[in-house]
Scaffold this motif. Structure first.
Motif, PDB file in Angstrom:
ATOM      1  N   PRO A   1      -0.164  -0.251   1.689  1.00 13.02           N
ATOM      2  CA  PRO A   1      -0.408  -1.153   0.555  1.00 13.02           C
ATOM      3  C   PRO A   1       0.346  -2.720   0.655  1.00 13.02           C
ATOM      4  O   PRO A   1       0.115  -3.453   0.039  1.00 13.02           O
ATOM      5  CB  PRO A   1      -0.336  -0.405  -0.809  1.00 13.02           C
ATOM      6  N   LYS A   2       1.377  -2.606   1.488  1.00 12.12           N
ATOM      7  CA  LYS A   2       2.051  -3.860   1.699  1.00 12.12           C
ATOM      8  C   LYS A   2       2.412  -3.968   3.097  1.00 12.12           C
ATOM      9  O   LYS A   2       2.778  -2.993   3.798  1.00 12.12           O
ATOM     10  CB  LYS A   2       3.308  -3.915   0.811  1.00 12.12           C
ATOM     11  N   ASP A   3       2.556  -5.272   3.350  1.00 14.19           N
ATOM     12  CA  ASP A   3       2.765  -5.812   4.901  1.00 14.19           C
ATOM     13  C   ASP A   3       2.161  -4.901   6.060  1.00 14.19           C
ATOM     14  O   ASP A   3       2.770  -4.301   6.936  1.00 14.19           O
ATOM     15  CB  ASP A   3       4.451  -5.538   4.916  1.00 14.19           C
TER      16      ASP A   3
ATOM     17  N   PHE B   1       1.098  -8.046   0.010  1.00 15.17           N
ATOM     18  CA  PHE B   1       0.204  -6.787  -0.596  1.00 15.17           C
ATOM     19  C   PHE B   1      -1.130  -6.970   0.262  1.00 15.17           C
ATOM     20  O   PHE B   1      -1.788  -7.975   0.155  1.00 15.17           O
ATOM     21  CB  PHE B   1       0.162  -6.842  -2.022  1.00 15.17           C
ATOM     22  N   THR B   2      -1.571  -5.604   0.829  1.00 16.50           N
ATOM     23  CA  THR B   2      -2.875  -5.574   1.386  1.00 16.50           C
ATOM     24  C   THR B   2      -3.872  -6.194   0.606  1.00 16.50           C
ATOM     25  O   THR B   2      -5.065  -6.859   0.870  1.00 16.50           O
ATOM     26  CB  THR B   2      -3.072  -4.398   1.946  1.00 16.50           C
TER      27      THR B   2
ATOM     28  N   ASP C   1      -4.090  -8.371  -1.900  1.00 12.02           N
ATOM     29  CA  ASP C   1      -3.979  -9.779  -2.104  1.00 12.02           C
ATOM     30  C   ASP C   1      -4.488 -10.533  -0.561  1.00 12.02           C
ATOM     31  O   ASP C   1      -5.200 -11.706  -0.732  1.00 12.02           O
ATOM     32  CB  ASP C   1      -2.661 -10.269  -2.345  1.00 12.02           C
TER      33      ASP C   1
ATOM     34  N   GLU D   1      -7.876  -0.212  -1.572  1.00  9.02           N
ATOM     35  CA  GLU D   1      -7.459   0.338  -2.883  1.00  9.02           C
ATOM     36  C   GLU D   1      -8.703   0.947  -3.560  1.00  9.02           C
ATOM     37  O   GLU D   1      -9.748   0.380  -3.392  1.00  9.02           O
ATOM     38  CB  GLU D   1      -6.642  -0.812  -3.607  1.00  9.02           C
TER      39      GLU D   1
ATOM     40  N   ASN E   1       3.073  -1.903  -5.400  1.00  9.37           N
ATOM     41  CA  ASN E   1       2.352  -2.945  -5.742  1.00  9.37           C
ATOM     42  C   ASN E   1       3.021  -4.008  -6.478  1.00  9.37           C
ATOM     43  O   ASN E   1       4.243  -3.765  -6.663  1.00  9.37           O
ATOM     44  CB  ASN E   1       0.894  -2.553  -6.305  1.00  9.37           C
ATOM     45  N   ARG E   2       2.151  -4.880  -6.869  1.00  8.54           N
ATOM     46  CA  ARG E   2       2.943  -6.184  -7.445  1.00  8.54           C
ATOM     47  C   ARG E   2       3.477  -5.610  -8.918  1.00  8.54           C
ATOM     48  O   ARG E   2       2.731  -4.747  -9.668  1.00  8.54           O
ATOM     49  CB  ARG E   2       2.160  -7.326  -7.835  1.00  8.54           C
TER      50      ARG E   2
ATOM     51  N   SER F   1      -2.868   1.027  -9.011  1.00 10.82           N
ATOM     52  CA  SER F   1      -3.725   0.269  -7.693  1.00 10.82           C
ATOM     53  C   SER F   1      -5.078  -0.364  -8.244  1.00 10.82           C
ATOM     54  O   SER F   1      -5.332  -1.368  -7.466  1.00 10.82           O
ATOM     55  CB  SER F   1      -3.770   1.412  -6.753  1.00 10.82           C
TER      56      SER F   1
ATOM     57  N   SER G   1      -4.378  -3.617  -9.137  1.00 10.91           N
ATOM     58  CA  SER G   1      -4.357  -4.569  -8.258  1.00 10.91           C
ATOM     59  C   SER G   1      -5.653  -4.989  -8.035  1.00 10.91           C
ATOM     60  O   SER G   1      -5.903  -6.488  -7.750  1.00 10.91           O
ATOM     61  CB  SER G   1      -3.804  -4.061  -6.972  1.00 10.91           C
TER      62      SER G   1
END
Length: 481
Positions: free
Chosen positions: A159-161, A176-177, A179, A205, A213-214, A251, A254
């Motif tokens: 979910p990130k990077d 974040f994926t 975004d 997601e 996540n954020r 999620s 997001s």
């Protein structure tokens, strides 16, 4: 002669301008497609614990399709059905495609897709996000009608990077994926704002993993005590289900935040009125429903697993075609041409998007294509027609268990037959038991047995219509008995 020449030149000018003017009036299409989203995982569905203000905004300004289903409740088969308007068994895609074990498997490059037909008709096309219909180059999204692709060909990423494919190269990204996928879609829409476009936004997601996540997405659910689906099994691992539900909801949040970004950009570009926005998911999901987690290949969420009943299904698995797996949250909005703030009740499936979107874009389906999906444009426009509300569903699970489930569903009854595991048939009276808790397959009520025979006959006829390879096995088994 001078006047005649001016008239001719004027007519030529009109003819040169006319095609672009016509194209400018075509609707843009933004197809938002989530992964693993339960039909109960939105605010507009009535979930008291989940806040989805942007998805709800879309629902309030569009049309909610209350009885929207997928015909196969797992990733790759559902996606194959979406893009081709045909059942995935017709393309040999039975279960989710394992990128390592099934590197040679993918959607037939000769398959006709609705995005390819839009592309041929002059649409600029883009897929941002998840593909999962083959990782080899011959299965690349650009083969099937997308001018541009940014995302993942396989089934998942962090979910990130994440590492995402950009311009044909795998590139390590920061952020974040959810975004990043939206960023690319927004950029494409901005670049193509002066021509008709299709942008498919396929989020990974709320597929696991859900964290990180954020902070703004996680904070409302960090300490939530979520309400569990009823009834609650006495041996349910309540704390585990609640923990996973909190993360899952974050999620979804997001996704909702990014849906807001898409809607805001359409407003900013003054494209909202003539843009078709679709919001749906590849399949439903169990968040403790029936004491399960996941979709058609669900796991038990009990403290102690039940005894194994079938040799081809392990103790932790509960393959299913419950409505919770098959039903998907679905909205369509086109302010310029469709009613707003309405709900329609007829049953539709993911196969129906192919003819429907082409119809809305005024593009004819090629003759001889033999689509399984149906155009539900009349219902969107408020017309009442003799629409058959039956649903045929299928799932031949091959990863983690071996099942060959086929289903016939009417508004009142639902039959699921597992042709690979004798004794797993299920019959539900949806009118009196919408939660599918009481399996009536062994009922001695003659009227119930009549329903069973009628629905089983419909399943067998459908196998014949689709030339399902499963039919050959059934016939061989019947001869040997």
């Amino acid at each position: 002669m001078i006047m005649s020449r001016r008239i001719v030149l004027g007519l030529l000018g009109i003819l040169l301008v006319l095609p672009s003017a016509v194209r400018a009036e075509r609707p843009n299409i933004v197809f938002i497609y989530t992964d693993d989203q339960a039909p109960t995982a939105t605010g507009f569905s009535g979930n008291p614990d989940l806040k989805t203000p942007n998805i709800d905004r879309l629902a309030a300004s569009g049309i909610v399709i209350q009885n929207a289903f997928t015909v196969t409740p797992v990733c790759s088969p559902s996606r194959a059905g979406l893009v081709t308007g045909r059942y995935s068994t017709e393309y040999g895609i039975l279960d989710w495609i394992h990128p390592q074990a099934e590197a040679d498997l993918g959607l037939d490059p000769e398959a006709v897709t609705w995005m390819k037909l839009l592309q041929q008709d002059g649409y600029a096309t883009c897929l941002s996000g998840k593909w999962h219909l083959g990782t080899a180059d011959r299965y690349h999204p650009t083969v099937f009608g997308y001018d541009e692709f940014m995302g993942i060909r396989s089934g998942g990423c962090p979910p990130k990077d994440p590492v995402l494919e950009v311009d044909g190269e795998d590139v390590k990204q920061e952020g974040f994926t959810v975004d990043l996928v939206t960023d690319y879609a927004l950029d494409f829409m901005t670049r193509k704002k002066d021509e008709p476009f299709l942008v498919s936004v396929h989020y990974r997601e709320p597929h696991a993993a859900w964290l990180p996540n954020r902070e703004e997405d996680w904070e409302p659910y960090r300490d939530l005590d979520p309400e569990l689906p009823k009834p609650v099994h006495p041996d349910l691992d309540v704390e585990r289900v609640k923990k996973m539900t909190r993360e899952y909801y974050a999620s979804v949040a997001s996704v909702d935040r990014n849906v807001g970004r898409i809607l805001d950009l359409l407003d900013e570009l003054k494209l909202s009125e003539n843009t078709i926005v679709v919001y749906t998911s590849d399949h439903g999901y169990h968040n403790g429903h029936h004491s399960l987690w996941f979709k058609g290949n669900a796991h038990w969420m009990l403290k102690e697993l039940p005894e194994q009943q079938w040799d081809q299904i392990g103790r932790k698995r509960r393959p299913n075609l419950y409505d919770q797996s098959l039903r998907v949250p679905t909205i369509i909005r086109w302010p310029e041409a469709l009613p707003q703030g309405q709900t329609i009740l007829p049953t539709m499936s993911n196969l129906d998007w192919f003819p429907t979107l082409l119809s809305l874009a005024n593009i004819e389906v090629p003759e001889g294509l033999n689509l399984r999906g149906r155009d539900f444009t009349p219902m969107l426009k408020g017309l009442r027609i003799g629409w058959p509300n039956d649903l045929y569903a299928e799932y031949s699970m091959r990863h983690g268990a071996f099942v060959d489930m086929r289903c016939w569903r009417t508004p009142q009854w639902k039959l699921v037959v597992d042709f690979a595991n004798s004794g797993r048939d299920e019959l539900y009276d949806l009118q009196n038991d919408p939660g599918e808790f009481e399996n009536l397959i062994e009922s001695d009520d003659p009227s119930v047995q009549t329903v069973f025979q009628e629905l089983r006959s419909k399943i067998l006829h459908k196998l014949e219509e689709l030339n399902d390879p499963l039919l050959d096995r059934i016939q061989v088994e019947n001869k040997s008995e």
